[in-house]
Each structure stands twice: as structure tokens, then as C-alpha cells.
Write an enzyme that holds these catalytic residues in place. Structure first.
Site, short mmCIF file in Angstrom:
data_model
loop_
_atom_site.label_atom_id
_atom_site.label_comp_id
_atom_site.label_asym_id
_atom_site.label_seq_id
_atom_site.Cartn_x
_atom_site.Cartn_y
_atom_site.Cartn_z
N ILE A 52 1.02 -0.42 -0.03
CA ILE A 52 -0.23 0.06 0.62
C ILE A 52 0.84 1.33 0.56
O ILE A 52 0.97 2.33 -0.47
CB ILE A 52 -0.74 0.44 1.13
CG1 ILE A 52 -1.73 -0.66 1.15
CG2 ILE A 52 -1.79 1.16 1.33
CD1 ILE A 52 -2.68 -1.47 2.32
N SER A 179 -7.30 -0.35 9.92
CA SER A 179 -7.58 -1.98 8.85
C SER A 179 -8.64 -2.07 9.78
O SER A 179 -9.07 -1.45 10.87
CB SER A 179 -6.42 -2.59 9.27
OG SER A 179 -7.57 -4.14 9.56
N TYR A 192 -2.29 -7.98 16.63
CA TYR A 192 -3.16 -6.68 15.20
C TYR A 192 -3.98 -6.47 15.34
O TYR A 192 -4.29 -5.51 15.28
CB TYR A 192 -2.64 -7.94 13.97
CG TYR A 192 -3.06 -7.24 12.69
CD1 TYR A 192 -2.12 -6.81 12.31
CD2 TYR A 192 -4.85 -7.12 11.89
CE1 TYR A 192 -1.68 -5.81 11.01
CE2 TYR A 192 -4.66 -5.88 11.12
CZ TYR A 192 -3.12 -5.47 10.51
OH TYR A 192 -3.53 -4.68 9.22
N LYS A 196 -4.61 -2.36 16.17
CA LYS A 196 -5.56 -1.41 14.66
C LYS A 196 -6.37 -0.77 15.97
O LYS A 196 -6.88 0.75 15.48
CB LYS A 196 -5.46 -2.15 13.77
CG LYS A 196 -4.51 -2.90 12.98
CD LYS A 196 -4.05 -1.39 12.49
CE LYS A 196 -2.60 -1.92 11.39
NZ LYS A 196 -1.81 -0.97 10.48
N1 LIG Z 1 -2.68 -5.97 3.22
C1 LIG Z 1 -4.04 -5.43 3.89
O1 LIG Z 1 -5.01 -6.65 3.65
C2 LIG Z 1 -4.09 -4.70 4.62
C3 LIG Z 1 -5.58 -4.63 5.45
C4 LIG Z 1 -5.67 -3.36 6.18
C5 LIG Z 1 -4.79 -2.44 6.93
N2 LIG Z 1 -3.63 -2.59 5.92
C6 LIG Z 1 -2.53 -2.44 6.42
O2 LIG Z 1 -2.09 -1.20 5.67
C7 LIG Z 1 -0.50 -0.44 5.43
C8 LIG Z 1 0.71 -1.62 4.75
O3 LIG Z 1 0.58 -2.86 4.53
P1 LIG Z 1 0.50 -3.95 3.21
O4 LIG Z 1 -0.94 -4.96 3.18
O5 LIG Z 1 1.06 -2.73 2.28
O6 LIG Z 1 1.72 -4.47 3.66
P2 LIG Z 1 3.28 -5.07 3.19
O7 LIG Z 1 3.46 -5.40 1.36
O8 LIG Z 1 3.25 -6.20 3.83
O9 LIG Z 1 3.93 -3.92 3.00
C9 LIG Z 1 4.55 -3.03 5.04
C10 LIG Z 1 5.12 -2.32 4.67
O10 LIG Z 1 5.87 -1.69 5.97
C11 LIG Z 1 6.87 -1.61 6.19
N3 LIG Z 1 7.61 -2.66 7.48
C12 LIG Z 1 7.11 -3.06 8.38
N4 LIG Z 1 8.23 -3.35 8.95
C13 LIG Z 1 9.00 -2.09 9.69
C14 LIG Z 1 9.63 -1.90 10.60
N5 LIG Z 1 9.90 -1.91 11.48
N6 LIG Z 1 10.50 -0.11 9.66
C15 LIG Z 1 10.31 -0.04 8.79
N7 LIG Z 1 9.23 -0.49 8.01
C16 LIG Z 1 8.77 -1.50 7.90
C17 LIG Z 1 7.62 -2.61 4.84
O11 LIG Z 1 9.12 -2.04 4.34
P3 LIG Z 1 9.95 -2.97 5.10
O12 LIG Z 1 9.81 -4.39 4.90
O13 LIG Z 1 11.64 -2.90 4.11
O14 LIG Z 1 10.67 -2.68 6.19
C18 LIG Z 1 6.88 -2.40 3.71
O15 LIG Z 1 6.99 -0.98 3.17
C19 LIG Z 1 0.21 -1.66 7.06
O16 LIG Z 1 -0.52 -0.98 8.67
C20 LIG Z 1 -1.15 -3.11 7.49
O17 LIG Z 1 -1.32 -3.00 8.68
C21 LIG Z 1 -3.10 -3.71 4.98
#
Ligand SMILES: NC(=O)c1ccc[n+]([C@@H]2O[C@H](COP(=O)([O-])OP(=O)(O)OC[C@H]3O[C@@H](n4cnc5c(N)ncnc54)[C@H](OP(=O)(O)O)[C@@H]3O)[C@@H](O)[C@H]2O)c1
Length: 308
Positions: A52, A179, A192, A196
Site C-alpha cells: 500500500i 484496518s 494486530y 489497530k
Molecule cells: N494487506 C491488507 O490486507 C491490509 C488490510 C488493512 C490494513 N493494512 C495495513 O496497511 C499497511 C501496509 O500494509 P501492506 O498490506 O502494504 O503490507 P506489506 O506489503 O507487508 O508492506 C509493509 C510495509 O511496512 C514496512 N515495514 C514493516 N516493518 C517495518 C519496520 N519495522 N520499519 C519500517 N518499515 C516497516 C515494510 O517495509 P520493510 O520491510 O522494507 O521495512 C513495507 O514497506 C499496514 O499498516 C497494514 O496493517 C493492510
């Protein structure tokens, strides 16, 4: 010829349709008026290396915003930044490899942003992790605490560091990517869910604390999004329930629209919004629904959610 009588139901449906069409027209007009509003804005996105966060970076870049991208993987950040610079000639990028779990690195992130751009117009707290499993088997609450640190405390700390810069100019946006699991409790992902829920409470309280200023807070309440976070989850709940599975680009588009429209909170799907409402009014019924949607065997699937 006698005129056909309009039934109350038809009248009601016509009024309803009129209101919806009118609302959509006003919304489109406001979005058209806001076109170009992100050009030259300084947007800081955590978790900007993929998923995202990457989609948000590209969406803001396409509108000419300057970007500060933070995540741990420097190489991946540079890749996203290069893509963004191609999207719009005005785009400037700054990549700051950051572990958002480390408060000192968060200070460095804000310092570098201010040193380069002198301001932050939009802070997007997006970095997040998901680690599922049975609550009673979470040794020393390691998983639970890690998710509270990354999903909640990092956003809280970064907001507190960015806020003085926004308040000094009395303008800015804090966008928290939350979320639907922050609106109702899912089993087997308690760390989680709790992080959230807390993030939603933080966003809402802050929004009201800042009501008298021009610094705004937006909560993005996303359902399931097709990213690495749920890549290993092949369950029916994720793949074919009415909880909409959307793309990161859709979430990004909705987020930018919400900022342009000055919204406080958005859901990415109607079903999420409905479930969230039912959860407030009939929680015991929703316990039953969740037992059907996520029975105890589901713990295996939940454990496949492990991002770090
Ligand atoms: N996918 C879903 O179904 C969903 C639904 C609702 C909400 N969300 C929310 O959307 C947001 C983005 O999630 P996503 O789905 O895009 O997940 P993702 O593809 O796993 O990406 C997660 C991002 O967070 C970064 N990250 C993780 N740990 C970190 C740390 N300790 N320091 C700095 N950066 C960190 C990762 O980069 P690095 O690993 O390079 O650090 C990556 O850029 C999250 O807050 C998630 O809770 C996701």
C-alpha cells in the site's frame, strides 16, 4: 386516460436515487476542483517500499508531490523512488532507510525531512506488520508487543514529532492506515487487532484535539488488500467472502480522494462498513458470524500471517 398512481415506495425510491445522484455529482465536482492540490506538497510515507505504501507513493507522485520514503529496505525504497520520479517531472524524492520500531531513527527521519524540504504537508503512517497465532501460545507476548510497537507506537511517536512542524504553519494531514480489524475483533490475530483498535482510537481522539486547527487527521479503514501481508492466506474468508479484496492502488486512490475531500475516515468496502456497524449493535450475533467465518481450525491460516 387515468394517470397511474405513484406508490409511496416508488416515491421513496425516486427521492433516494435523487439524493445519491446529487451526492455523487457534488463529490465529483469537489474532486475536480481539488485536482492538482497535491503538486509540490511534501508527503512522508512510512512503509513506502512496497504494498500500500508503494501504491500511495506512486499516486502522490503522479500528482506532482515530493516524497520522503521510509522503510528498512534501502534498495526497495530507491526502486520505488525511481519509479515515482518517472511519473512526474516535478517529483523530488528522499529515501530514509528507517526501522520505525526505533524512536531514534524516527527522530532522524523527521530531521532529514525538515533539513531537505523545510516542512511536512502530509504524514502517512502506513508501515505495519501482521503476526497471527493462538493468543495463549504467544510466548512472553513477543508477537503482541512487536505489533503494538510497529503498528501503533511508531505512528504515535512519528505523529508527535511531525505535529509541531504542522501546527507552526497551521496546516497538514496525518493519515493513519488502519484496518477493519481495528473495528471488530478477529480471532487468532489479537496483537494486530489490538494495535489497530488503538490506532483508530488515537486517530479519532487526535482529530478532535486538533479540531480548532487546520491540521487534519484521516483514518483509512481497509479491508483485505492484495499485498505481501496476506499473500500466504488462501482461506475462503480472504479469497471469497464479501469482505472486499482490493488492490493497493484502489486503497491509494481512495486515500488521496479522501484527503482532497477533507474526510475524517474511510472504509474501503461497503461490507466492512456494514459489519462494523452491526458489531456495535449486535455483538453476540457477530460472535456467531465470526465463529462461522473463522472457526477454531482457522488458527493455522492465521499463523501463516507473519510479516516482519
Ligand atoms: N494487506 C491488507 O490486507 C491490509 C488490510 C488493512 C490494513 N493494512 C495495513 O496497511 C499497511 C501496509 O500494509 P501492506 O498490506 O502494504 O503490507 P506489506 O506489503 O507487508 O508492506 C509493509 C510495509 O511496512 C514496512 N515495514 C514493516 N516493518 C517495518 C519496520 N519495522 N520499519 C519500517 N518499515 C516497516 C515494510 O517495509 P520493510 O520491510 O522494507 O521495512 C513495507 O514497506 C499496514 O499498516 C497494514 O496493517 C493492510
Amino acid at each position: 386516460m387515468p394517470r397511474k398512481k405513484t406508490t409511496p415506495l416508488t416515491t421513496f425510491a425516486l427521492i433516494g436515487a435523487g439524493i445519491v445522484v446529487g451526492w455523487l455529482a457534488v463529490r465529483q465536482a469537489r474532486l475536480a476542483a481539488a485536482k492538482g492540490e497535491f503538486a509540490g506538497k511534501v508527503v512522508l510515507i512510512t512503509g513506502g517500499s512496497r504494498g500500500i505504501g508503494q501504491a500511495l507513493a506512486e499516486a502522490f507522485a503522479a500528482q506532482g508531490a515530493s516524497l520522503v520514503l521510509a522503510a528498512r529496505s534501502a534498495e526497495q525504497l530507491e526502486h520505488v523512488a525511481a519509479t515515482c520520479r518517472v511519473l512526474h517531472p516535478q517529483v523530488e524524492t528522499l529515501c530514509v532507510p528507517t526501522d520505525v520500531g526505533d524512536p531514534t531513527q524516527l527522530e532522524n527521519l523527521i530531521d532529514q525531512t525538515i533539513a531537505r524540504f523545510g516542512r511536512i504537508d502530509i504524514l502517512v503512517n502506513n508501515a505495519g506488520i501482521s503476526q497471527g497465532g493462538r493468543f495463549e501460545e504467544d510466548e512472553e507476548l513477543g508477537r503482541f508487543q512487536r505489533q503494538m510497537e510497529i503498528n501503533l507506537m511508531a505512528a504515535v511517536r512519528l505523529t508527535q514529532l511531525a505535529l509541531p512542524h504542522m501546527l507552526a504553519r497551521n496546516t497538514g494531514w496525518i493519515v493513519n492506515i488502519s484496518s477493519i480489524m481495528g473495528r471488530f475483533g478477529f480471532p487468532f490475530v489479537l496483537g494486530y487487532v489490538t494495535s489497530k483498535h488503538a490506532l483508530n482510537g488515537f486517530s479519532e481522539g487526535l482529530r478532535r484535539e486538533l479540531y480548532h486547527t487546520d491540521v487534519r487527521v484521516l483514518s483509512v479503514i481497509a479491508g483485505f488488500v492484495e499485498t505481501d501481508m496476506i499473500a500466504g492466506d488462501t482461506s475462503r474468508l480472504v479469497r471469497s467472502s464479501p469482505l472486499s479484496l482490493v488492490t493497493p492502488e484502489q486503497v491509494a486512490r481512495q486515500t488521496l480522494n479522501a484527503v482532497a475531500l477533507g474526510q475524517a475516515q474511510i472504509f474501503t468496502g461497503w461490507f466492512e462498513s456494514l459489519m462494523s456497524g452491526l458489531n456495535v449493535w449486535v455483538p453476540r450475533l457477530m460472535d456467531h458470524v465470526f465463529f462461522k467465518l473463522a472457526p477454531p481450525e482457522m488458527v493455522g491460516t492465521a499463523s501463516s500471517h507473519y510479516t516482519e
